[in-house]
Enzyme design. Structure first.
Site, PDB file in Angstrom:
ATOM      1  N   VAL A 145     -31.329  34.511 -21.069  1.00 48.20           N
ATOM      2  CA  VAL A 145     -32.497  33.630 -21.103  1.00 48.20           C
ATOM      3  C   VAL A 145     -33.720  34.266 -20.454  1.00 48.20           C
ATOM      4  O   VAL A 145     -34.762  33.628 -20.327  1.00 48.20           O
ATOM      5  CB  VAL A 145     -32.170  32.266 -20.445  1.00 48.20           C
ATOM      6  CG1 VAL A 145     -31.126  31.520 -21.267  1.00 48.20           C
ATOM      7  CG2 VAL A 145     -31.703  32.427 -19.000  1.00 48.20           C
ATOM      8  N   HIS A 203     -29.439  31.130 -26.520  1.00 52.86           N
ATOM      9  CA  HIS A 203     -29.240  30.179 -25.434  1.00 52.86           C
ATOM     10  C   HIS A 203     -30.556  29.711 -24.821  1.00 52.86           C
ATOM     11  O   HIS A 203     -30.566  29.163 -23.723  1.00 52.86           O
ATOM     12  CB  HIS A 203     -28.341  30.781 -24.357  1.00 52.86           C
ATOM     13  CG  HIS A 203     -26.927  30.929 -24.796  1.00 52.86           C
ATOM     14  ND1 HIS A 203     -26.012  31.744 -24.138  1.00 52.86           N
ATOM     15  CD2 HIS A 203     -26.248  30.383 -25.839  1.00 52.86           C
ATOM     16  CE1 HIS A 203     -24.837  31.676 -24.770  1.00 52.86           C
ATOM     17  NE2 HIS A 203     -24.970  30.869 -25.793  1.00 52.86           N
TER      18      HIS A 203
END
Length: 226
Positions: free
Chosen positions: A87, A103
């Site tokens: 991320v 994600h």
């Protein structure tokens, strides 16, 4: 050559970002149920925001390493689809274009009420109002446990169309990503794993290279760019 690359926490660990499953890992002081589920956010948004503010600050201080930069070079020579479970934005800062964040991203905010997204500030608060609907339901744009990863149709198509599939620094323990290598291999691709140790799905790979990503990835990319 059409190449699909999946990267996980291991590639960012060498830039100083702690990984999910390490004994010294990021989640050590928090149960997953307390910081990484929609229910956790509804129960204690202050804690969840504090946790992700810490992660966002850590990611902002981190710098791309040789593995990130090598993958950017690979994209200059081949048709590369770069899929990441991470991320952070180290791939982008390392020069890679069009990174698919399955994600989500620490750099993005999401309204849990209306579903709109916008750039996240460095520090987010539970009282922050959505700029679109005005509700205090602002959350990190992160795919939490129990939620569906982003861009899955595009990802499966890229994996299926690849001539070469590589997994770098990922544990292979979480689906659907754990099934990518098997799907690529079934579709005719050569598969290679670059990791510190064998993963849970090592049997799905034709080739294994064991060692730090910052060493393995530049070597691997150099071979593909001859």
């Amino acid at each position: 050559m059409r190449i699909a690359v999946l990267t996980g926490a291991g590639i960012s660990a060498e830039s100083g970002l702690r990984t999910f499953r390490d004994t010294e890992g990021l989640w050590e002081d928090h149960r997953v149920d307390d910081v990484a589920t929609p229910e956790a956010f509804q129960r204690d948004p202050v804690l969840v925001h504090r946790f992700y503010n810490m992660r966002r600050a850590d990611a902002a201080r981190a710098q791309p390493n040789a593995a990130h930069r090598a993958l950017a070079k690979l994209a200059l020579r081949h048709d590369v689809t770069l899929i990441t479970q991470n991320v952070d934005d180290l791939h982008e800062r390392g020069g890679s274009p069009d990174v698919i964040h399955m994600h989500g991203s620490l750099l993005c905010a999401l309204c849990a009420a209306c579903g709109r997204r916008w750039p996240a500030p460095l520090t987010m608060r539970s009282l922050d109002l959505c700029p679109h609907c005005g509700k205090a339901q602002t959350r990190p744009d992160i795919v939490w446990f129990g939620e569906t990863p982003y861009h899955m149709e595009e990802i499966w198509q890229s994996v299926e169309a690849a001539e070469l599939f590589a997994a770098i620094g990922t544990s292979g323990q979480v689906y659907p990503a754990a099934g990518f290598a098997q799907h690529a291999r079934r579709s005719g691709a050569k598969t290679v794993e670059l990791n510190l140790s064998a993963s849970a799905v090592s049997r799905d790979f034709d080739e294994h290279r064991i060692g730090p990503a910052s060493q393995l990835v530049p070597q691997w990319v150099a071979e593909l760019c001859v």
